[in-house]
Design a protein around this motif. Structure first.
Motif, PDB file in Angstrom:
ATOM      1  N   UNK A   1      36.696  39.305  24.668  1.00 44.27           N
ATOM      2  CA  UNK A   1      38.040  39.126  25.224  1.00 44.27           C
ATOM      3  C   UNK A   1      37.953  39.054  26.748  1.00 44.27           C
ATOM      4  N   UNK A   2      38.592  38.038  27.314  1.00 42.00           N
ATOM      5  CA  UNK A   2      38.562  37.814  28.755  1.00 42.00           C
ATOM      6  C   UNK A   2      39.993  37.787  29.293  1.00 42.00           C
ATOM      7  N   UNK A   3      40.191  38.487  30.408  1.00 47.07           N
ATOM      8  CA  UNK A   3      41.478  38.445  31.113  1.00 47.07           C
ATOM      9  C   UNK A   3      41.250  37.693  32.418  1.00 47.07           C
ATOM     10  N   UNK A   4      42.105  36.713  32.695  1.00 44.81           N
ATOM     11  CA  UNK A   4      41.985  35.894  33.900  1.00 44.81           C
ATOM     12  C   UNK A   4      43.205  36.138  34.784  1.00 44.81           C
ATOM     13  N   UNK A   5      42.990  36.624  36.001  1.00 41.11           N
ATOM     14  CA  UNK A   5      44.103  36.658  36.951  1.00 41.11           C
ATOM     15  C   UNK A   5      44.243  35.273  37.575  1.00 41.11           C
ATOM     16  N   UNK A   6      45.478  34.858  37.814  1.00 42.26           N
ATOM     17  CA  UNK A   6      45.676  33.496  38.301  1.00 42.26           C
ATOM     18  C   UNK A   6      45.404  32.465  37.235  1.00 42.26           C
ATOM     19  N   UNK A   7      45.742  32.788  35.999  1.00 45.11           N
ATOM     20  CA  UNK A   7      45.369  31.944  34.859  1.00 45.11           C
ATOM     21  C   UNK A   7      46.082  30.596  34.871  1.00 45.11           C
TER      22      UNK A   7
ATOM     23  N   UNK B   1      47.844  44.694  32.136  1.00 43.71           N
ATOM     24  CA  UNK B   1      46.590  45.202  31.587  1.00 43.71           C
ATOM     25  C   UNK B   1      46.772  46.016  30.307  1.00 43.71           C
ATOM     26  N   UNK B   2      47.948  45.986  29.729  1.00 42.14           N
ATOM     27  CA  UNK B   2      48.127  46.661  28.432  1.00 42.14           C
ATOM     28  C   UNK B   2      47.333  45.968  27.341  1.00 42.14           C
ATOM     29  N   UNK B   3      47.061  44.690  27.539  1.00 48.10           N
ATOM     30  CA  UNK B   3      46.190  43.970  26.610  1.00 48.10           C
ATOM     31  C   UNK B   3      44.746  44.433  26.853  1.00 48.10           C
ATOM     32  N   UNK B   4      43.974  44.535  25.799  1.00 47.26           N
ATOM     33  CA  UNK B   4      42.580  44.974  25.921  1.00 47.26           C
ATOM     34  C   UNK B   4      41.693  43.783  26.272  1.00 47.26           C
ATOM     35  N   UNK B   5      40.680  44.035  27.102  1.00 49.36           N
ATOM     36  CA  UNK B   5      39.737  42.970  27.430  1.00 49.36           C
ATOM     37  C   UNK B   5      38.353  43.556  27.690  1.00 49.36           C
ATOM     38  N   UNK B   6      37.338  42.727  27.455  1.00 45.76           N
ATOM     39  CA  UNK B   6      35.946  43.096  27.733  1.00 45.76           C
ATOM     40  C   UNK B   6      35.538  42.678  29.137  1.00 45.76           C
ATOM     41  N   UNK B   7      36.071  41.548  29.571  1.00 49.41           N
ATOM     42  CA  UNK B   7      35.736  40.991  30.885  1.00 49.41           C
ATOM     43  C   UNK B   7      37.017  40.629  31.621  1.00 49.41           C
TER      44      UNK B   7
ATOM     45  N   UNK C   1      43.834  49.801  39.969  1.00 50.26           N
ATOM     46  CA  UNK C   1      44.242  49.791  38.564  1.00 50.26           C
ATOM     47  C   UNK C   1      43.043  49.644  37.637  1.00 50.26           C
ATOM     48  N   UNK C   2      42.068  48.809  38.020  1.00 51.99           N
ATOM     49  CA  UNK C   2      40.888  48.620  37.177  1.00 51.99           C
ATOM     50  C   UNK C   2      40.067  49.893  37.031  1.00 51.99           C
TER      51      UNK C   2
END
Length: 288
Positions: free
Chosen positions: A5-11, A57-63, A94-95
Motif C-alpha cells: 500500500x502506497x500513500x502519495x501526497x500531491x497525488x 493518514x487514517x488509511x493504512x500504508x506501507x510506503x 505526523x509521520x
C-alpha cells in the motif's frame, strides 16, 4: 504483482497522476491526498493543517511518497517556504506517530546550483533560488527525523499534462498554436529535460531497495539548451518561431550546466532516465 500500500501526497499534481497510474498498473494499492481532491479514494490534504494530515493518514500504508510542494521556482517566495518548509515539518511530525516501512521525499537537483561536471549525490550544494533553499531545508529536517527515508533529487523532467507555467510545455504550446513569436529568457544554459514516466518508474524502484537513509539523483546525464529544444521542435513541427528576449524570464545567476551523474542509480541496478528528448517532444506535440 505487488500488494503493498502506497500513500502519495500531491497525488493529483502532475507527477502524482503519472505515479498513481503507474503503481496501480503494478498492483499496488494506492491512496493519497490533495488540497482539493477529485477522486473518491483521494483525501483532502493540507500540509499547513496538522489535523488535515492526521485525517488523511487514517488509511493504512506501507510506503509514502511525498510529492506535495510548490515546485514552480518563480512562485511567490512565501508560498514556497510555507509549503516546502513548514509543510515538511508538519508532515514529519505526523509521520513520527505512524507505522510504515519507508518514505520517499521528492527534493530537487536545483540544490546543486550547477557546475562544469555532472552532479553526484556527494557534490557540494549551491542553491541559487529560494525554491532550492527550501528543498535543502526539507532534506535537513528529514535527515534529523529518525524516519526510514530515501531522498530523491530529480533533475528537470516534463511530459504531457504539465502546467504551461513550466518552460518546455510553454514552448510546445507555442508550436502547437502556430505562434509566430515566443518570449523567453536565457537560451544557452543546458539542463536535463527527462520524461516524467522515467521518473515515476525510478520512484517505484527506490521503494523496493533495501537501502534507507540514502540520497539518489534521478536523471539521464544528458543536457540540452533551450536553443537546441527550439531547433528540434522546428524540425518536428515543420514550423518556425521567432524568439524575443524578455528580461522577466532572465535569471542573472543561471548556471551554464546542470547535469546528472547517474553512477549511484546504476550501482543499485536502476536504469537511469533515457534522456530521449526528441521522442518526448514528439509525444508532447501530439498530445491533446
Amino acid at each position: 504483482m505487488s500488494s503493498k500500500r502506497v500513500f502519495i501526497t500531491g497525488i493529483e499534481g502532475f507527477t502524482g497522476r503519472y505515479l498513481e497510474r503507474y503503481l496501480r498498473g503494478l498492483g499496488y494499492e494506492v491512496s493519497g491526498g490533495a488540497l482539493s481532491p477529485s477522486a473518491p479514494h483521494h483525501a483532502r490534504l493540507d500540509l499547513l493543517d496538522k489535523d488535515s494530515i492526521k485525517a488523511a493518514f487514517r488509511v493504512k500504508f506501507d510506503y509514502i511518497i511525498h510529492l506535495a510542494a510548490v515546485s514552480f521556482a518563480m512562485a511567490d517566495p512565501a508560498e514556497i517556504k510555507n509549503a516546502n518548509e513548514i509543510g515538511t515539518l508538519n508532515l514529519l511530525d505526523t509521520l513520527s506517530a505512524v507505522k510504515f516501512q519507508k518514505a520517499i521525499f521528492a527534493s530537487s537537483a536545483s540544490v546543486y546550483g550547477g557546475g562544469d561536471a555532472p552532479m553526484s549525490e556527494n557534490s557540494a550544494l549551491n542553491p541559487q533560488s529560494i525554491y532550492a533553499q527550501s528543498k535543502i531545508y526539507m532534506e535537513e529536517q528529514i535527515a534529523r527525523s529518525g524516519l526510514p527515508f530515501i531522498i530523491a533529487r530529480p533533475f528537470n523532467y516534463t511530459g504531457a499534462g504539465q502546467s504551461e507555467n513550466f518552460l518546455i510545455p510553454k514552448i510546445v504550446r507555442h508550436f502547437k498554436d502556430e505562434a509566430f513569436v515566443i518570449k523567453l529568457g536565457n537560451l544557452t544554459p543546458k539542463r536535463e529535460y527527462n520524461d516524467v514516466k522515467d521518473v515515476v518508474r525510478i520512484y517505484e524502484q527506490l521503494l523496493k531497495l533495501e537501502a534507507n537513509d540514502e540520497i539518489f539523483n534521478i536523471g539521464s546525464g544528458k543536457a540540452y539548451s533551450i536553443e537546441q529544444i527550439l531547433q528540434i521542435l522546428r524540425r518536428l513541427s515543420g514550423r518556425d518561431i521567432a524568439v524575443q528576449s524578455d528580461a522577466k524570464f532572465i535569471r542573472t545567476n543561471d548556471p551554464a550546466l546542470l547535469v546528472c551523474d547517474t553512477a549511484k542509480l546504476l550501482n543499485y541496478g536502476i536504469t537511469p532516465c533515457s534522456g530521449d528528448i526528441e521522442a518526448l517532444l514528439r509525444l508532447m506535440l501530439a498530445s491533446d
